[in-house]
Enzyme design. Sequence first.
Site, short mmCIF file in Angstrom:
data_model
loop_
_atom_site.label_atom_id
_atom_site.label_comp_id
_atom_site.label_asym_id
_atom_site.label_seq_id
_atom_site.Cartn_x
_atom_site.Cartn_y
_atom_site.Cartn_z
N HIS A 44 -5.74 1.99 -4.28
CA HIS A 44 -4.87 1.42 -3.26
C HIS A 44 -4.48 -0.01 -3.60
CE1 HIS A 44 -8.01 -0.94 -0.65
NE2 HIS A 44 -8.45 -0.82 -1.87
N CYS B 202 0.81 -1.22 0.00
CA CYS B 202 0.00 0.00 0.00
C CYS B 202 0.84 1.27 0.00
CB CYS B 202 -0.99 0.00 1.17
SG CYS B 202 -0.24 0.09 2.82
N HIS C 30 -2.61 1.23 6.94
CA HIS C 30 -2.98 1.16 5.53
C HIS C 30 -3.12 2.57 4.97
CE1 HIS C 30 -4.32 -0.86 1.93
NE2 HIS C 30 -5.37 -0.06 1.84
#
Length: 362
Positions: free
Chosen positions: A333, A273, A321
């Site tokens: 993402h 990510c 994240h």
Amino acid sequence: MGTGKRWLLTAAVTVVCAVTVLAVPGTAFAAPAPPPSPGTTASVTVVADKDLEAVRKKLEKLYRAAAVATDEYNAADEKAQQQSAQVVRLAKKIVEGREKLDELKALAGAAAAAQYRGGGLPPEARLMLSEDPQEFLDGAGRVRQGQHATKGLLGEMTRTQQDLEQYAQDARAQMKRLEAGRKAKAEAQKKIEKKIAAAEKLESELEQEERERLARLEQQAADEAQAGWLGSGILDEMGGEATEQGRKAVAYATAQIGKPYQWGAEGPKTYDCSGLTSQAWISAGRSMPRTSQAQWEQLTRVDVTDMRPGDLVIYFDDASHVGMYVGDGTIVHAPRPGRTVTLAGAGSMPILGVVRPDAEEN
């Protein structure tokens, strides 16, 4: 863009995401089951759904733990690279210092040899024996210069020796930190592999039909979270335009859609990510922290209502994240192992906050 168009685009994104999840290559959908007859069939289905929901939550927990460990790994890796570079710089200084010290010792040796050739008498004594007044005056100046030069030479030798000792001490300390960083990196890697292996084992124990229902449950949870976020009217409060660098970062990130997630990866074939978001902004000409936690800690924070394309949305209380906002309530993402870079609702996960890499740009 008007509110009506935003809702249409958001709805379209939701449909695309749902179709993407349901249309995974190799997925075979079972024929619709007949309506449950009165009795136990309906109750068995309900229990099965509850069991799958428990599996979904367990998988989410495992992959979250893997994400945290991935941040630890990335941070340790980045630090190890910096420490290794510092060790190399110190080693170069030590080599240069030794070469300089050898040169200074050679000069000192030459001076000593010259004194020996002069009969072993110091320059002052030889000067006093001179019978020529002018020679005496000229020689006095040379003696003072020689004394200053000798003192300077000895002083420089002493400083160089001290520098060498300091460089060696710094190098030893840096090597210890480097070794500690490598151990932290190895421990983080073990955590990642353990959590991912547990998640993959759990998923492998499901039947094909159960995996399909699990995918629908995951999408349903994301859709409900996104709907709740949009229901607050958040999009009506947003209207920020992307900067030129922001547009470049978004273009880079969206161009990676479909590429696999891989923990610790920064492209160009796979990403995690923060690898995706950092490389997107680096491609736009910005230096960037490597991990989602460092991005949260080091970049300028902005209110969610001020979010503009290119901003980074940080998720979960531990900042484990990150995704990049692309506009109209949507992020791009790299989700987790087993998934690919994709679009998702910005509110489909719990938002910790928003950071802006180009905060100084209007």
